[in-house]
Design a protein around this motif. Structure first.
Motif, PDB file in Angstrom:
ATOM      1  N   ASP A  33       0.835  -1.170   0.181  1.00  0.00           N
ATOM      2  CA  ASP A  33       0.167   0.074  -0.009  1.00  0.00           C
ATOM      3  C   ASP A  33       0.690   1.258   0.104  1.00  0.00           C
ATOM      4  O   ASP A  33       0.242   2.354  -0.372  1.00  0.00           O
ATOM      5  CB  ASP A  33      -0.998   0.013   1.074  1.00  0.00           C
ATOM      6  CG  ASP A  33      -1.963  -1.159   1.142  1.00  0.00           C
ATOM      7  OD1 ASP A  33      -2.193  -1.570  -0.039  1.00  0.00           O
ATOM      8  OD2 ASP A  33      -2.395  -1.523   2.069  1.00  0.00           O
ATOM      9  N   GLY A  34       2.055   1.354   0.440  1.00  0.00           N
ATOM     10  CA  GLY A  34       3.066   2.275   0.573  1.00  0.00           C
ATOM     11  C   GLY A  34       4.319   1.872   0.411  1.00  0.00           C
ATOM     12  O   GLY A  34       4.704   0.807   0.833  1.00  0.00           O
ATOM     13  N   ILE A  35       5.294   2.910   0.122  1.00  0.00           N
ATOM     14  CA  ILE A  35       6.740   2.392  -0.094  1.00  0.00           C
ATOM     15  C   ILE A  35       7.314   4.186   0.029  1.00  0.00           C
ATOM     16  O   ILE A  35       6.938   5.007  -0.232  1.00  0.00           O
ATOM     17  CB  ILE A  35       6.988   1.842  -1.357  1.00  0.00           C
ATOM     18  CG1 ILE A  35       8.523   1.257  -1.124  1.00  0.00           C
ATOM     19  CG2 ILE A  35       6.826   2.828  -2.520  1.00  0.00           C
ATOM     20  CD1 ILE A  35       8.701   0.395  -2.589  1.00  0.00           C
ATOM     21  N   LEU A  36       8.586   3.794   0.725  1.00  0.00           N
ATOM     22  CA  LEU A  36       9.629   4.921   0.753  1.00  0.00           C
ATOM     23  C   LEU A  36      10.788   4.425   0.483  1.00  0.00           C
ATOM     24  O   LEU A  36      11.042   3.133   0.579  1.00  0.00           O
ATOM     25  CB  LEU A  36       9.550   5.558   2.025  1.00  0.00           C
ATOM     26  CG  LEU A  36      10.100   4.730   3.348  1.00  0.00           C
ATOM     27  CD1 LEU A  36      11.522   5.037   3.539  1.00  0.00           C
ATOM     28  CD2 LEU A  36       9.326   5.345   4.361  1.00  0.00           C
ATOM     29  N   GLY A  37      11.653   5.165  -0.243  1.00  0.00           N
ATOM     30  CA  GLY A  37      13.004   4.841  -0.557  1.00  0.00           C
ATOM     31  C   GLY A  37      13.861   5.952  -0.340  1.00  0.00           C
ATOM     32  O   GLY A  37      13.709   7.215  -0.566  1.00  0.00           O
ATOM     33  N   TYR A  38      15.055   5.602   0.447  1.00  0.00           N
ATOM     34  CA  TYR A  38      15.874   6.739   1.055  1.00  0.00           C
ATOM     35  C   TYR A  38      17.267   6.308   0.778  1.00  0.00           C
ATOM     36  O   TYR A  38      17.477   5.202   0.572  1.00  0.00           O
ATOM     37  CB  TYR A  38      15.697   7.086   2.616  1.00  0.00           C
ATOM     38  CG  TYR A  38      16.174   5.944   3.465  1.00  0.00           C
ATOM     39  CD1 TYR A  38      17.380   5.900   3.706  1.00  0.00           C
ATOM     40  CD2 TYR A  38      15.244   5.040   3.778  1.00  0.00           C
ATOM     41  CE1 TYR A  38      17.904   5.155   4.527  1.00  0.00           C
ATOM     42  CE2 TYR A  38      16.003   4.086   4.884  1.00  0.00           C
ATOM     43  CZ  TYR A  38      17.211   4.197   5.252  1.00  0.00           C
ATOM     44  OH  TYR A  38      17.581   3.087   5.974  1.00  0.00           O
ATOM     45  N   PHE A  39      18.117   7.446   0.736  1.00  0.00           N
ATOM     46  CA  PHE A  39      19.649   7.220   0.578  1.00  0.00           C
ATOM     47  C   PHE A  39      20.212   8.373   1.799  1.00  0.00           C
ATOM     48  O   PHE A  39      19.505   9.281   1.846  1.00  0.00           O
ATOM     49  CB  PHE A  39      20.132   7.268  -0.985  1.00  0.00           C
ATOM     50  CG  PHE A  39      20.149   8.731  -1.484  1.00  0.00           C
ATOM     51  CD1 PHE A  39      21.032   9.665  -1.310  1.00  0.00           C
ATOM     52  CD2 PHE A  39      19.207   8.943  -2.149  1.00  0.00           C
ATOM     53  CE1 PHE A  39      21.137  10.987  -1.740  1.00  0.00           C
ATOM     54  CE2 PHE A  39      19.008  10.450  -2.961  1.00  0.00           C
ATOM     55  CZ  PHE A  39      19.895  11.483  -2.643  1.00  0.00           C
ATOM     56  N   GLN A  40      21.219   7.964   1.893  1.00  0.00           N
ATOM     57  CA  GLN A  40      22.092   8.817   2.719  1.00  0.00           C
ATOM     58  C   GLN A  40      23.411   9.175   2.386  1.00  0.00           C
ATOM     59  O   GLN A  40      24.020   8.424   1.700  1.00  0.00           O
ATOM     60  CB  GLN A  40      22.234   8.535   4.371  1.00  0.00           C
ATOM     61  CG  GLN A  40      22.767   6.997   4.248  1.00  0.00           C
ATOM     62  CD  GLN A  40      22.937   6.585   5.767  1.00  0.00           C
ATOM     63  OE1 GLN A  40      23.210   7.091   6.728  1.00  0.00           O
ATOM     64  NE2 GLN A  40      22.156   5.326   6.240  1.00  0.00           N
ATOM     65  N   ARG A  41      23.901  10.491   2.438  1.00  0.00           N
ATOM     66  CA  ARG A  41      25.306  11.167   1.974  1.00  0.00           C
ATOM     67  C   ARG A  41      25.653  11.953   3.176  1.00  0.00           C
ATOM     68  O   ARG A  41      24.695  12.903   3.580  1.00  0.00           O
ATOM     69  CB  ARG A  41      25.240  11.646   0.786  1.00  0.00           C
ATOM     70  CG  ARG A  41      24.852  10.821  -0.549  1.00  0.00           C
ATOM     71  CD  ARG A  41      25.974   9.927  -0.980  1.00  0.00           C
ATOM     72  NE  ARG A  41      25.636   9.170  -2.004  1.00  0.00           N
ATOM     73  CZ  ARG A  41      25.188   8.098  -2.171  1.00  0.00           C
ATOM     74  NH1 ARG A  41      24.808   7.484  -0.877  1.00  0.00           N
ATOM     75  NH2 ARG A  41      24.619   7.292  -3.200  1.00  0.00           N
ATOM     76  N   ASN A  42      26.850  11.856   3.667  1.00  0.00           N
ATOM     77  CA  ASN A  42      27.566  12.777   4.647  1.00  0.00           C
ATOM     78  C   ASN A  42      26.554  13.075   5.781  1.00  0.00           C
ATOM     79  O   ASN A  42      26.256  14.231   6.089  1.00  0.00           O
ATOM     80  CB  ASN A  42      27.868  14.091   3.698  1.00  0.00           C
ATOM     81  CG  ASN A  42      28.537  13.795   2.865  1.00  0.00           C
ATOM     82  OD1 ASN A  42      29.714  13.310   2.788  1.00  0.00           O
ATOM     83  ND2 ASN A  42      28.369  14.444   1.732  1.00  0.00           N
ATOM     84  N   GLY A  43      25.999  11.946   6.355  1.00  0.00           N
ATOM     85  CA  GLY A  43      25.071  12.339   7.634  1.00  0.00           C
ATOM     86  C   GLY A  43      23.968  12.735   7.395  1.00  0.00           C
ATOM     87  O   GLY A  43      23.128  13.288   8.297  1.00  0.00           O
ATOM     88  N   VAL A  44      23.278  12.801   5.849  1.00  0.00           N
ATOM     89  CA  VAL A  44      21.955  13.462   5.627  1.00  0.00           C
ATOM     90  C   VAL A  44      21.276  12.365   4.848  1.00  0.00           C
ATOM     91  O   VAL A  44      21.535  11.726   3.836  1.00  0.00           O
ATOM     92  CB  VAL A  44      22.007  14.495   4.992  1.00  0.00           C
ATOM     93  CG1 VAL A  44      20.573  15.249   4.606  1.00  0.00           C
ATOM     94  CG2 VAL A  44      22.809  15.983   5.771  1.00  0.00           C
ATOM     95  N   MET A  45      19.863  12.087   5.218  1.00  0.00           N
ATOM     96  CA  MET A  45      19.093  11.223   4.643  1.00  0.00           C
ATOM     97  C   MET A  45      17.995  11.948   3.842  1.00  0.00           C
ATOM     98  O   MET A  45      17.418  13.038   4.218  1.00  0.00           O
ATOM     99  CB  MET A  45      18.281  10.284   5.675  1.00  0.00           C
ATOM    100  CG  MET A  45      17.343   9.527   5.353  1.00  0.00           C
ATOM    101  SD  MET A  45      15.963   8.655   6.509  1.00  0.00           S
ATOM    102  CE  MET A  45      17.238   7.519   6.981  1.00  0.00           C
ATOM    103  N   THR A  46      17.790  11.692   2.624  1.00  0.00           N
ATOM    104  CA  THR A  46      16.932  12.173   1.573  1.00  0.00           C
ATOM    105  C   THR A  46      16.154  11.055   1.202  1.00  0.00           C
ATOM    106  O   THR A  46      16.553   9.970   0.782  1.00  0.00           O
ATOM    107  CB  THR A  46      17.747  12.806   0.502  1.00  0.00           C
ATOM    108  OG1 THR A  46      18.625  13.578   0.961  1.00  0.00           O
ATOM    109  CG2 THR A  46      16.683  13.612  -0.428  1.00  0.00           C
ATOM    110  N   THR A  47      14.763  11.514   0.770  1.00  0.00           N
ATOM    111  CA  THR A  47      13.805  10.504   0.429  1.00  0.00           C
ATOM    112  C   THR A  47      13.260  10.760  -1.133  1.00  0.00           C
ATOM    113  O   THR A  47      12.346  11.505  -1.296  1.00  0.00           O
ATOM    114  CB  THR A  47      12.666  10.590   1.380  1.00  0.00           C
ATOM    115  OG1 THR A  47      12.954  10.507   2.699  1.00  0.00           O
ATOM    116  CG2 THR A  47      11.759   9.295   1.078  1.00  0.00           C
ATOM    117  N   PRO A  48      14.098  10.304  -2.236  1.00  0.00           N
ATOM    118  CA  PRO A  48      13.477  10.660  -3.544  1.00  0.00           C
ATOM    119  C   PRO A  48      12.279   9.878  -3.781  1.00  0.00           C
ATOM    120  O   PRO A  48      11.544  10.041  -4.717  1.00  0.00           O
ATOM    121  CB  PRO A  48      14.534  10.263  -4.489  1.00  0.00           C
ATOM    122  CG  PRO A  48      15.205   9.261  -3.615  1.00  0.00           C
ATOM    123  CD  PRO A  48      15.298   9.665  -2.036  1.00  0.00           C
TER     124      PRO A  48
END
Length: 123
Positions: free
Chosen positions: A18-33
């Motif tokens: 029903d739902g999905i999230l995908g994240y990556f992290q660089r230099n101690g910061v998480m981003t969710t494209p």
């Protein structure tokens, strides 16, 4: 997926994703494209809130900063979000005067014209 760049987390109920999230992290910061869910389900199901909560908990667990972008403003507003301007800081004191001037002109234009246009027209 092969390079393990993006971590995926899904919300599943009765065999349906029903739902999905995908994240990556660089230099101690998480981003969710990648952040989405089945919009045909009632808002009361709370999938947006569940995904957001999972994301915050994941960032806390890893002890890193979480940047939740301002993207898809109309979609977020439909779910009760209130917009706020985002800012980017650029350190320019070490630059020669002519290069600092370019940044100062850009800052002036964005602050005096750009933000007002966005607020007025909800671009």
């Amino acid at each position: 997926m092969q390079k393990k760049t993006l971590t995926l987390i899904g919300l599943e109920k009765e065999g349906s994703l029903d739902g999905i999230l995908g994240y990556f992290q660089r230099n101690g910061v998480m981003t969710t494209p990648l952040f989405g869910y089945d919009t045909s389900l009632p808002k009361q199901t709370g999938l947006y809130r569940m995904l957001s909560s999972l994301l915050v908990r994941e960032a806390e667990r890893q002890g890193i900063l979480l940047h939740q972008s301002a993207g898809v403003g109309a979609f977020k507003a439909d779910r009760g979000a209130v917009g706020e301007p985002e800012y980017t800081a650029v350190y320019v004191n070490h630059l020669p005067m002519y290069r600092r001037g370019i940044w100062q002109v850009m800052a002036f234009l964005l602050e005096k014209i750009g933000i007002r246009m966005v607020e007025k027209y909800k671009l």
